[in-house]
Design a protein around this motif. Sequence first.
Motif: not given
Length: 84
Positions: A53-54, A56-67, A69-72
């Motif tokens: 949840l918190r 930052r993942h490189s596969a997500l552009g160094y964003r947190m998964p919650a970020e 999901v919110a953007a999507y």
Amino acid sequence: MGIAYIPPGMPWNNGYIESFNRRLRTECLNRHHWTSLLEARMAVGDFKADHNLRHRHSALGYRMPAECVAAYTDIHHPVDCSIN
């Protein structure tokens, strides 16, 4: 294909899981000393929640998964579809 055997000392054959195993070992397992199975489950559960949840993942552009999901959900709104 089935299960493939990866000999010890050859982590490049499965880089993703080896990277996660290293992170789990250094950020969770090496930092705690447990006296019971319940304590171990709690520590690993906290690590899992933090990683999923918190962290930052490189596969997500160094964003947190919650970020992500919110953007999507801000961009894509469900449409009510009814067929008569």
